[in-house]
Write an enzyme that holds these catalytic residues in place. Sequence first.
Site, PDB file in Angstrom:
ATOM      1  N   ILE A   1       8.228   1.352  -0.230  1.00 29.00           N
ATOM      2  CA  ILE A   1       9.062   2.183   0.635  1.00 29.00           C
ATOM      3  C   ILE A   1       9.524   1.496   1.907  1.00 29.00           C
ATOM      4  O   ILE A   1      10.426   1.986   2.578  1.00 29.00           O
ATOM      5  CB  ILE A   1       8.390   3.521   1.004  1.00 29.00           C
TER       6      ILE A   1
ATOM      7  N   LYS B   1      11.828   5.823   5.228  1.00 26.45           N
ATOM      8  CA  LYS B   1      11.595   4.751   6.203  1.00 26.45           C
ATOM      9  C   LYS B   1      12.837   3.885   6.397  1.00 26.45           C
ATOM     10  O   LYS B   1      13.286   3.671   7.516  1.00 26.45           O
ATOM     11  CB  LYS B   1      10.416   3.875   5.749  1.00 26.45           C
TER      12      LYS B   1
ATOM     13  N   ASP C   1       4.155   0.414  -4.189  1.00 26.76           N
ATOM     14  CA  ASP C   1       4.834   1.302  -3.270  1.00 26.76           C
ATOM     15  C   ASP C   1       5.679   0.433  -2.347  1.00 26.76           C
ATOM     16  O   ASP C   1       5.149  -0.261  -1.470  1.00 26.76           O
ATOM     17  CB  ASP C   1       3.789   2.111  -2.468  1.00 26.76           C
TER      18      ASP C   1
ATOM     19  N   TYR D   1      -2.612   3.111   4.078  1.00 19.90           N
ATOM     20  CA  TYR D   1      -2.015   4.303   4.679  1.00 19.90           C
ATOM     21  C   TYR D   1      -3.002   5.477   4.561  1.00 19.90           C
ATOM     22  O   TYR D   1      -3.399   5.823   3.438  1.00 19.90           O
ATOM     23  CB  TYR D   1      -0.717   4.597   3.938  1.00 19.90           C
TER      24      TYR D   1
END
Lengths: 445, 441
Positions: A240, A277, A238, A153
């Site tokens: 998410i 998200k 992570d 990202y």
Amino acid sequence: MAIDIVQKPSVGLSKIALSQTHGENSPYFAGWKAYDENPYHEKHNPSGVIQMGLAENQVSFDLLEEFLENNQEATSWGKNVSGFKENALFQDYHGLLAFRKAMASFMEQVRGGKAKFNPERVVLTAGATAANELLTFILANPGDALLVPTPYYPGFDRDLRWRTGVEIVPIHCESSNNFQITLEALESAYDHARSKNMKVRGVLITNPSNPLGATIQRKVLEQILDFVTRKNIHLISDEIYSGSVFHSDEFVSIAEILESRNYKDSERCHIVYSLSKDLGLPGFRVGTVYSYNDQVVTTARRMSSFTLISSQTQFLLASMLSNKEFTEKYIKINRERLRKRYETIVDGLKKAGIECLKGNAGLFCWMNLSPYLKEATRESELEIWKTIMEEVKLNISPGSSCRCSEAGWFRVCFANMSEETLEVALRRLHEFMDRRRNGQVLSME
Amino acid sequence: MAIEIVQVQPSVGLSKMAVSQTHGEDSPYFAGWKAYDENPYHETNNPSGVIQMGLAENQVSFDMLEEYLETNLESTNWGQKVSGFRENALFQDYHGLLSFRKAMASFMEQVRGGKAKFNPDRVVLTAGATAANELLTFILADPGDALLVPTPYYPGFDRDLRWRTGVQIVPIHCDSSNGFQITPEALEAAYDHATKMNIKVRGVLITNPSNPLGATVQRKVLEEILEFVTRKNIHLVSDEIYSGSAFCADEFVSIAEVLESRKYKDSERCHIVYSLSKDLGLPGFRVGTVYSYNDQVVTTARRMSSFTLISSQTQFLLASMLSDTDFTQKYIKINRERLKKRYEMIVNGLKKAGIECLKGNAGLFCWMNLSPYLEEPTIKSELAIWNTIMHEVRLNISPGSSCHCSEPGWFRVCFANMSEETLEVALSRIHAFIKERKQVL
């Protein structure tokens, strides 16, 4: 009234303020500008730029709106705003207990009950952006390194490095094995950091991966866990996009692995989660650090003072997420809709002659345009990216902005628009590829 | 289900920042909170419990907020049939909701009685003033550099300005001989002290109205400070979070007014911090702002605010509330009056008990002088009497030493976070305590 003030460059700012680590001068953001200047609109601007660079989830808002309409007290603090005063005064960095319980419960549901979460380990932050930075402040000193698999990202360059002074050392992944993280790549990244005299403090993985749109295999997770244990460093996972996995049994959380090992060596593990998200609520700023390390939990909680979640929002979401009927239904339907969108885009791209990485999660697909590059270079990739932005009028994210080591890959978002708009985008791409095949696209020769 | 994880000693390391004590929670300031948490006063259920007078909250005007909400429900549920929900839930632009920025700028103007103008494009939003102060410190100073802060100051600054930034605080010593006002001599002395220690001074941070003094900074003093920072070519941060809590509107002068009167000459070194936690009594909603006259600071602060954005749900609600100028005019006026009344009540009550306070005109607390009652003019004696007041009188008040006050014996006493009845109970307890102490002395 505008106050125009003559700015003499007299009084100095800090090095952090002057640095470029905020990252806004990268191509990733240039595409946004093109979109802002000429945004697509079904009726008003049908030839405008379609935004496919924004990983937002807009496919399940109807479910949220339905909940809100049937649960007015969640937004107005009960009858006659009776709960308002107490809620408005609540600024305890432990966070609303009801909300922490609801978050822990939601995280369990997203994992199909395959892992348990303790509300006492849930630390709240204003978004995952804040959670990732906070963990970096806690786990590493300025100049130290976190190892991060590529492609990653683009926001990490700012989130993990800007104010912390910590470095990112890439764990190079490539298409030969579908960009999976290998033990060799981990060791190589670690050695590279050491050769530069950097102290490695941890590994940060995103699972499911952004931008790959794919979950990490159990076997790979176990290898990573063994690696960080051997090196005595941290592991941040992570997660998410965990609720955006198309088939729930295809996602394995690090939490499951730790549970299966009776939490042995778990105090080096920390999970980041967010509702931006999975629930499509990026504006509400709801993130969490979930740590298996007591000292990290205590410190993260104290540090969260700089980035607390509005108690108004905690109140609303405590109500929403503790409604198990609602959350079960939401998680299930959301997955199905995302899977359908994914199939639409991947099939559409295939018909246009474009392959994608086999994905199973997320709000985007990882598209391979390397066969169409002039040369296997970043310059060629950016050339084709520019063409797609200016001619085809689609804003997609070039793999180079994600530090991908192979040129020609692009992240293409599919959940931030209507089905009709997605069809328009696919049609444009199809026509573009046709023109190119017929030698009508000179700019790519 | 609790997950008990055996924490193996001490295997994987944390950062220096994580193990430092700069979070400040081991100080007396927080010890008092513990005493309260363990035995909290309640009118009916625990009338002999500890009364919390160490929390600067504004609870005197909630009825007006509740009335607003009951008559403007669309501000809480996005209009008819939650029609605005989707757009609001998706909105994460670090510029912030334009309607909210406009409402904040307008509210800040009203709080200053229209004596200064605010441009919505200079309003940067953060999750509370805590975040705003830290953010500005990251932007204006490098690790090891110093900010000069007048004493006594808000204990939270030790953490907010120093913990993650690595920046130091060098105190500007103020004393009771002139009502704790900031003097040019004190400014110069602090600056020289920092320079002698090889520390680069990047700015001065003042709180106006002052916490813990509960008094506004005089116009003349503001001009001296402005002249000082200009001469040294450093920044000035003015934390004005109590600006709406000045008892008489014309007694508060904002740095904004001083800059406007100078046509913004040299203003690019000035930055204002504001919040709705004190004036509106909404600390839980996390609404803070950095207002800077420096374009580069605005741009950088905006980018940095990504780590501490205000919930769009809350921006939406407050945009509606604060752009209702009928409501805000009424609120500001009545809120001031009620705080003034509380202040007079506590100061008169303390006077009857034989205790003097600094002459205050703002804020949610008074600055009480117990130095005549100390055994010795030392911090030790101050903490001894503080302990006694906590355990015997059962009031949690904040000792001046936790505010880095250079004179022992001063205490900050909050009066707006309880009912009038509770305040009366607290005053009668103090009265009894002093009476007894006088007999002993």
